[in-house]
Design a protein around this motif. Structure first.
Motif, PDB file in Angstrom:
ATOM      1  N   MET A  56      -1.037  14.456  -3.297  1.00  0.00           N
ATOM      2  CA  MET A  56      -0.321  13.087  -4.003  1.00  0.00           C
ATOM      3  C   MET A  56      -1.018  12.582  -5.185  1.00  0.00           C
ATOM      4  N   LYS A  57      -2.249  13.043  -5.497  1.00  0.00           N
ATOM      5  CA  LYS A  57      -2.967  12.473  -6.771  1.00  0.00           C
ATOM      6  C   LYS A  57      -2.142  12.681  -7.837  1.00  0.00           C
ATOM      7  N   GLY A  58      -2.170  11.511  -8.737  1.00  0.00           N
ATOM      8  CA  GLY A  58      -1.409  11.789 -10.079  1.00  0.00           C
ATOM      9  C   GLY A  58       0.242  11.830  -9.934  1.00  0.00           C
ATOM     10  N   ARG A  59       0.678  11.502  -8.752  1.00  0.00           N
ATOM     11  CA  ARG A  59       2.065  11.424  -8.630  1.00  0.00           C
ATOM     12  C   ARG A  59       2.462  10.132  -7.986  1.00  0.00           C
ATOM     13  N   PHE A  60       1.546   9.745  -6.892  1.00  0.00           N
ATOM     14  CA  PHE A  60       1.791   8.508  -6.195  1.00  0.00           C
ATOM     15  C   PHE A  60       0.842   7.462  -6.418  1.00  0.00           C
ATOM     16  N   THR A  61       1.593   6.142  -6.500  1.00  0.00           N
ATOM     17  CA  THR A  61       0.606   4.689  -6.796  1.00  0.00           C
ATOM     18  C   THR A  61       0.889   3.897  -5.750  1.00  0.00           C
ATOM     19  N   LEU A  62      -0.405   3.550  -4.974  1.00  0.00           N
ATOM     20  CA  LEU A  62      -0.280   2.600  -4.049  1.00  0.00           C
ATOM     21  C   LEU A  62      -0.516   1.223  -4.596  1.00  0.00           C
ATOM     22  N   SER A  63       0.031   0.239  -3.971  1.00  0.00           N
ATOM     23  CA  SER A  63      -0.443  -1.142  -4.643  1.00  0.00           C
ATOM     24  C   SER A  63       0.208  -1.916  -3.288  1.00  0.00           C
ATOM     25  N   ARG A  64      -0.328  -3.426  -3.468  1.00  0.00           N
ATOM     26  CA  ARG A  64      -0.210  -4.297  -2.349  1.00  0.00           C
ATOM     27  C   ARG A  64      -0.098  -5.526  -2.872  1.00  0.00           C
ATOM     28  N   ASP A  65       0.623  -6.573  -2.450  1.00  0.00           N
ATOM     29  CA  ASP A  65       0.641  -8.049  -2.798  1.00  0.00           C
ATOM     30  C   ASP A  65       0.342  -8.768  -1.931  1.00  0.00           C
ATOM     31  N   ASN A  66      -0.806  -9.326  -1.645  1.00  0.00           N
ATOM     32  CA  ASN A  66      -1.470 -10.183  -0.534  1.00  0.00           C
ATOM     33  C   ASN A  66      -0.592 -11.278  -0.480  1.00  0.00           C
ATOM     34  N   ALA A  67      -0.112 -12.009  -1.443  1.00  0.00           N
ATOM     35  CA  ALA A  67       0.404 -13.214  -1.420  1.00  0.00           C
ATOM     36  C   ALA A  67       1.934 -13.204  -0.917  1.00  0.00           C
ATOM     37  N   LYS A  68       2.589 -11.853  -0.937  1.00  0.00           N
ATOM     38  CA  LYS A  68       3.865 -11.826  -0.517  1.00  0.00           C
ATOM     39  C   LYS A  68       3.920 -10.793   0.711  1.00  0.00           C
ATOM     40  N   ASN A  69       2.807 -10.611   1.298  1.00  0.00           N
ATOM     41  CA  ASN A  69       2.440  -9.654   2.392  1.00  0.00           C
ATOM     42  C   ASN A  69       3.335  -8.228   2.442  1.00  0.00           C
ATOM     43  N   MET A  70       3.245  -7.586   1.318  1.00  0.00           N
ATOM     44  CA  MET A  70       3.943  -6.438   0.791  1.00  0.00           C
ATOM     45  C   MET A  70       3.005  -5.416   0.152  1.00  0.00           C
ATOM     46  N   MET A  71       3.359  -4.162   0.586  1.00  0.00           N
ATOM     47  CA  MET A  71       2.634  -2.914   0.271  1.00  0.00           C
ATOM     48  C   MET A  71       3.688  -2.227  -0.344  1.00  0.00           C
ATOM     49  N   PHE A  72       3.485  -1.509  -1.457  1.00  0.00           N
ATOM     50  CA  PHE A  72       4.437  -0.460  -2.212  1.00  0.00           C
ATOM     51  C   PHE A  72       3.930   0.957  -2.653  1.00  0.00           C
TER      52      PHE A  72
END
Length: 119
Positions: free
Chosen positions: A67-83
């Motif tokens: 997945m390296k270079g193709r997938f990007t993981l992030s989170r928004d702790n203020a909204k309780n979300m992960m992408f």
């Protein structure tokens, strides 16, 4: 009880992109920001495999080699979300994708969202 709900799956052609979301709720004892978060996936007839992980503050991520270079993981702790932004999708990325929240010995899973890469 922590509840996780994935969304954003669908059918896409090879080379296409999808953005998965994981909405979290039910944090009565400890806040969302105290949980490490992960994505796993399970293809039909195969074992569940690790996709990516993100630290509690969102300042560090780890990806499975494929997945390296193709997938990007992030989170928004203020909204309780992960992408999970998935680009350059391949046929072998077809699977049910699950989000996972971990704090110490506690872990919670969502029900999964289906990603199908097909020409």
């Amino acid at each position: 009880q922590v509840h996780l709900e994935e969304s954003g799956g669908g059918v896409v052609q090879p080379g296409g992109s999808l953005r998965l979301s994981c909405a979290a709720s039910g944090f009565t004892d400890f806040p969302f920001s105290s949980y490490a978060l992960n994505w796993y996936r399970q293809a039909l007839g195969r074992e569940r495999e690790f996709v990516a992980a993100i630290t509690r503050a969102g300042n560090n991520t780890v990806y499975a080699d494929s997945m390296k270079g193709r997938f990007t993981l992030s989170r928004d702790n203020a909204k309780n979300m992960m992408f999970l932004q998935m680009n350059s999708l391949k046929l072998e990325d077809t699977a049910v994708y699950y989000c996972n929240a971990v704090r110490g010995s506690r872990g919670s899973w969502g029900q999964g969202t289906q990603v199908t890469v097909s020409s």
